[in-house]
Design a protein around this motif. Structure first.
Motif, PDB file in Angstrom:
ATOM      1  N   GLN A 147       0.491  -1.217   0.096  1.00  0.00           N
ATOM      2  CA  GLN A 147      -0.273   0.282   0.454  1.00  0.00           C
ATOM      3  C   GLN A 147       0.906   1.306   0.093  1.00  0.00           C
ATOM      4  OE1 GLN A 147      -3.272  -0.052  -0.214  1.00  0.00           O
ATOM      5  NE2 GLN A 147      -3.996  -1.100   0.098  1.00  0.00           N
ATOM      6  N   TYR A 148       0.650   1.564  -1.256  1.00  0.00           N
ATOM      7  CA  TYR A 148       1.494   3.535  -0.925  1.00  0.00           C
ATOM      8  C   TYR A 148       0.500   4.259  -1.175  1.00  0.00           C
ATOM      9  CZ  TYR A 148       5.250  -0.449  -2.305  1.00  0.00           C
ATOM     10  OH  TYR A 148       6.150  -1.068  -2.465  1.00  0.00           O
ATOM     11  N   TRP A 149       0.950   5.950  -0.965  1.00  0.00           N
ATOM     12  CA  TRP A 149      -0.226   6.709  -1.015  1.00  0.00           C
ATOM     13  C   TRP A 149      -0.594   7.291  -2.681  1.00  0.00           C
ATOM     14  CZ3 TRP A 149       0.854  11.446   2.598  1.00  0.00           C
ATOM     15  CH2 TRP A 149       0.259  10.522   3.835  1.00  0.00           C
ATOM     16  N   ASP A 150       0.664   6.320  -3.542  1.00  0.00           N
ATOM     17  CA  ASP A 150      -0.338   6.443  -4.554  1.00  0.00           C
ATOM     18  C   ASP A 150      -0.892   5.578  -5.693  1.00  0.00           C
ATOM     19  OD1 ASP A 150       2.906   5.423  -4.685  1.00  0.00           O
ATOM     20  OD2 ASP A 150       3.537   6.655  -6.056  1.00  0.00           O
ATOM     21  N   GLY A 151      -0.318   4.382  -4.545  1.00  0.00           N
ATOM     22  CA  GLY A 151      -1.289   2.917  -5.778  1.00  0.00           C
ATOM     23  C   GLY A 151      -1.173   1.897  -4.904  1.00  0.00           C
ATOM     24  N   THR A 152      -2.157   0.674  -4.756  1.00  0.00           N
ATOM     25  CA  THR A 152      -1.744  -0.268  -4.407  1.00  0.00           C
ATOM     26  C   THR A 152      -0.664  -1.012  -5.505  1.00  0.00           C
ATOM     27  OG1 THR A 152      -3.645  -0.160  -3.052  1.00  0.00           O
ATOM     28  CG2 THR A 152      -3.648  -2.137  -3.274  1.00  0.00           C
ATOM     29  N   THR A 153      -0.227  -2.441  -4.570  1.00  0.00           N
ATOM     30  CA  THR A 153       0.032  -3.273  -5.990  1.00  0.00           C
ATOM     31  C   THR A 153       0.071  -4.604  -5.841  1.00  0.00           C
ATOM     32  OG1 THR A 153       2.301  -3.314  -4.706  1.00  0.00           O
ATOM     33  CG2 THR A 153       2.158  -1.809  -5.957  1.00  0.00           C
ATOM     34  N   ASP A 154       0.300  -5.460  -6.026  1.00  0.00           N
ATOM     35  CA  ASP A 154      -0.059  -6.547  -6.538  1.00  0.00           C
ATOM     36  C   ASP A 154       0.751  -7.432  -7.159  1.00  0.00           C
ATOM     37  OD1 ASP A 154      -1.080  -9.644  -5.374  1.00  0.00           O
ATOM     38  OD2 ASP A 154      -2.594  -8.858  -5.701  1.00  0.00           O
ATOM     39  N   ILE A 155       1.476  -8.548  -6.596  1.00  0.00           N
ATOM     40  CA  ILE A 155       2.380  -9.462  -7.813  1.00  0.00           C
ATOM     41  C   ILE A 155       2.651 -11.011  -7.819  1.00  0.00           C
ATOM     42  CG2 ILE A 155       4.170  -8.490  -6.647  1.00  0.00           C
ATOM     43  CD1 ILE A 155       5.455  -8.424 -10.208  1.00  0.00           C
TER      44      ILE A 155
END
Lengths: 24, 625
Positions: B429-437
């Motif tokens: 979770q980043y302030w500019d986006g959510t990631t998943d890999i």
């Protein structure tokens, strides 16, 4: 993360809606 | 492939004498006795315990983990029903082994079959089936109620939660962290712009609703650009919004908002762009009072709980599968797209650092699943704008990777080895986006079957990623592309092919995806693409990327779309059997590798991560047949 497979319970309602929007 | 071995000691065996329970099983005898005492007091034959909170969240706070507490099973999906004699859990294939590891023999595990049929068989005529209306969606209730109609078994809505009474003082407290406004540089539009857009959708809606009730936590968080930390891995806060063309009501614990946030929301006025705060606990009474007027309230059948639905007269409610906010949020504007892409470049650096570290340390025998998960989580926390992981890191070696959602613990984990496959599914979770890999690797010599399965999973990922399709196509029509290469040889996977993803919101952001209840694909949406293959008791493979839906260039004119992958980590060359790949697969793969070099290479160079840069260049060398 892997999403769950749609439950059969809601599948019927969802399919009906999806088919309606697809044919539109 | 061999079938999973019998006589395993990691799962329960309730048919042996005496029953065998692994160390991971939870003793639920006292908990069930306490619940049954409450059921008796309410004259109930059965009690339903769902897996969610009042907002139908996929991930829930500790104090909402009722199904986990009563059954011992802690997976995110699964419903329990308790009668005076029996107790049962229904969950999907991602969690079957986990349930067999965690539940004691008080519980039946149902891998298939529907709950209403079981209730009809177990509950006598005139029996009352209790449930907490705040923890059941309208959709769930309607389906259940339909099945029980005419059977003389009755669903009984009880606003006092009986599991909570049994749980007592051991139940964790409610969160109280501050609710804060996201800085403007991380938002796609101001909350006032979003409110105006939603209002115009309401105006144009065929049923002309006077109000929109937002129940899903990410809807309110998105609308006001507010965040907090009520739910692990999810930056949300408990809230509802009732939006009309002339007012905005936000139901929330007011004491959690600073003076600055109150000013940001214009809470000291009552006109159409002022947010009127009401206490979170007042939502049912307020909706009931509003519904007594000449009004029409739009709700989502998937996200609104029955407790709110039941206080609105039926002629005053408009039911949609999803609210307009869900649809608007799903299409990211250009600023949101740029933010989400930037977070994925930083996240790729993290995963590459982790893979390089593993390559050096696994042969030494010093890494286990848990220490690996801790290492990658720490790498993410050090990144700019980090707000921790976006879900519990899935770090699974060998047979554990066959459990799609296995997560190790400090106590129970497996050492990583060059002799086994290893799967890591993680995100930030980043302030500019959510990631998943997700990447799956093997540092030794994989078997021919492992290489074939991996390559076919990769082929499915590529086949779906490079497809060109008409705008507004339902994701479910594309789903088979990701499975085709596996189906051809009689292999498959038991989970969905992908899911939407948020801008510092849900890692599973509905309603984008490839299933029947997902909305149609359109430009600006982000989805994961994640085929897999799981050989029970042996190994698991998943290759997951996030992709943006973009316009496709076609020979003839028309509105056609394709995917632009925004996850930038190479696949494992050691597991790819190039003889299975078509020229189109190879061309796609080599172009993707070139993109990875262009996007991540400069970032590694800038940070002087030269070892990682060399690794990247080595692992993105063009492949040939």
């Amino acid at each position: 993360m892997a999403p769950r497979t749609t439950s059969l319970a809601s599948l019927w309602v969802a399919s009906t809606l999806a088919i309606l929007s697809w044919s539109n | 492939p061999q079938a999973g071995s019998l006589g395993r000691e990691d799962v329960r065996n309730c048919s042996s004498n005496p029953p065998f329970l692994p160390v991971t099983a939870v003793n639920t005898t006292m908990r069930l006795a306490a619940l049954r005492q409450q059921m008796q007091a309410w004259n109930l034959s059965a009690y339903i315990i769902t897996d969610t909170d009042a907002h139908m969240s996929e991930y829930i706070g500790k104090h909402d983990e009722r199904r986990a507490w009563i059954s011992g099973f802690s997976g995110t999906a699964g419903t329990a029903v308790v009668t005076m004699r029996k107790a049962a859990v229904w969950t999907d294939s991602r969690y079957w082994t986990q349930a067999e590891r965690q539940m004691d023999c008080n519980w039946e595990l149902h891998r298939e079959g529907d709950i209403p049929s079981w209730v009809l068989a177990e509950v006598p005529a005139e029996g009352r089936v209790g449930f907490d209306p705040f923890l059941m969606s309208v959709d769930f209730w309607e389906n259940f109620d339909l099945e029980l109609q005419g059977s003389k078994r009755y669903l009984v809505s009880i606003t006092t939660n009986l599991v909570d009474l049994a749980w007592g003082s051991e139940r964790p407290p409610l969160p109280s962290q501050p609710i804060y406004a996201l800085p403007e540089e991380f938002t796609g539009s101001t909350w006032q712009e979003k409110v105006s857009t939603v209002r115009s959708y309401m105006k144009n809606h065929t049923m002309a609703p006077t109000a929109l009730l937002l129940s899903a936590l990410d809807e309110t968080a998105w609308l006001f650009n507010l965040r907090s930390s009520d739910i692990p891995y999810n930056p949300f806060f408990y809230s509802y919004t009732l939006l009309t063309d002339s007012s905005i009501r936000l139901f929330v614990n007011k004491s959690r908002l600073s003076l600055e946030t109150l000013q940001y929301l214009n809470t000291n006025c009552t006109s159409s762009m002022c947010v009127q705060l009401e206490d979170y606990s007042q939502v049912r009474d307020s909706v009931k009072a509003y519904a007594s007027g000449d009004v029409m309230i739009l709700i989502s059948i998937e996200y609104t709980n029955y407790g709110l639905y039941e206080v609105i007269p039926k002629e005053k409610v408009v039911i949609n599968m999803y609210t307009p906010v869900m649809g608007i949020k799903a299409v990211k504007n250009s600023k949101e797209q740029a933010l989400l892409k930037a977070s994925h470049v930083r996240d790729a650096v993290v995963v590459i650092q982790y893979l390089v570290w593993l390559e050096k340390n696994v042969p030494k025998g010093t890494v286990d699943e848990f220490s690996g998960a801790e290492y990658i989580d720490d790498l993410r926390r050090k990144e700019n704008f980090s707000s921790g992981p976006s879900f519990e890191t899935i770090s699974a070696s060998g047979l554990n990777a066959a459990l799609a959602h296995y997560s190790p613990t400090k106590e129970v984990n497996h050492k990583l080895s060059s002799d086994e496959m290893y799967l890591v599914d993680s995100g930030g979770q980043y302030w500019d986006g959510t990631t998943d890999i997700t990447r799956t690797v093997h540092w030794g010599t994989p078997t021919a079957f492992q290489k074939e399965a991996y390559t076919r999973v990769l082929m499915g990922n590529i086949d779906l990623s490079r497809i060109i399709f008409p705008a507004n196509t339902p994701g479910r029509i594309l789903d088979a592309l990701a499975r085709k290469a596996l189906w051809e040889v009689g292999l498959n996977y038991g989970h969905g092919t992908g899911h939407g993803i948020g801008n510092f919101l849900c890692v599973h952001e509905w309603p984008v995806g490839f299933q029947s209840n997902n909305i149609n694909m359109n430009k600006g949406m982000f989805t994961s693409i994640e085929p897999g293959y799981y050989q029970d008791g042996e190994f698991g493979i998943r290759l997951e990327d996030v992709a943006l839906v973009v316009e496709a260039k076609t020979k003839y004119p028309g509105a056609y779309l394709t995917f632009e992958v925004v996850s930038f980590v190479p696949y494992d060359r050691n597991l790819i059997d190039v003889s299975l790949l078509s020229p189109e697969h190879l061309q796609y793969l080599n172009r993707y590798y070139q993109t990875i070099r262009e996007k991540v290479g400069p970032e590694l160079q800038r940070r002087q991560l030269l070892e990682e840069l060399a690794w990247l260049e080595e692992h993105t060398k063009p492949l040939s047949a």
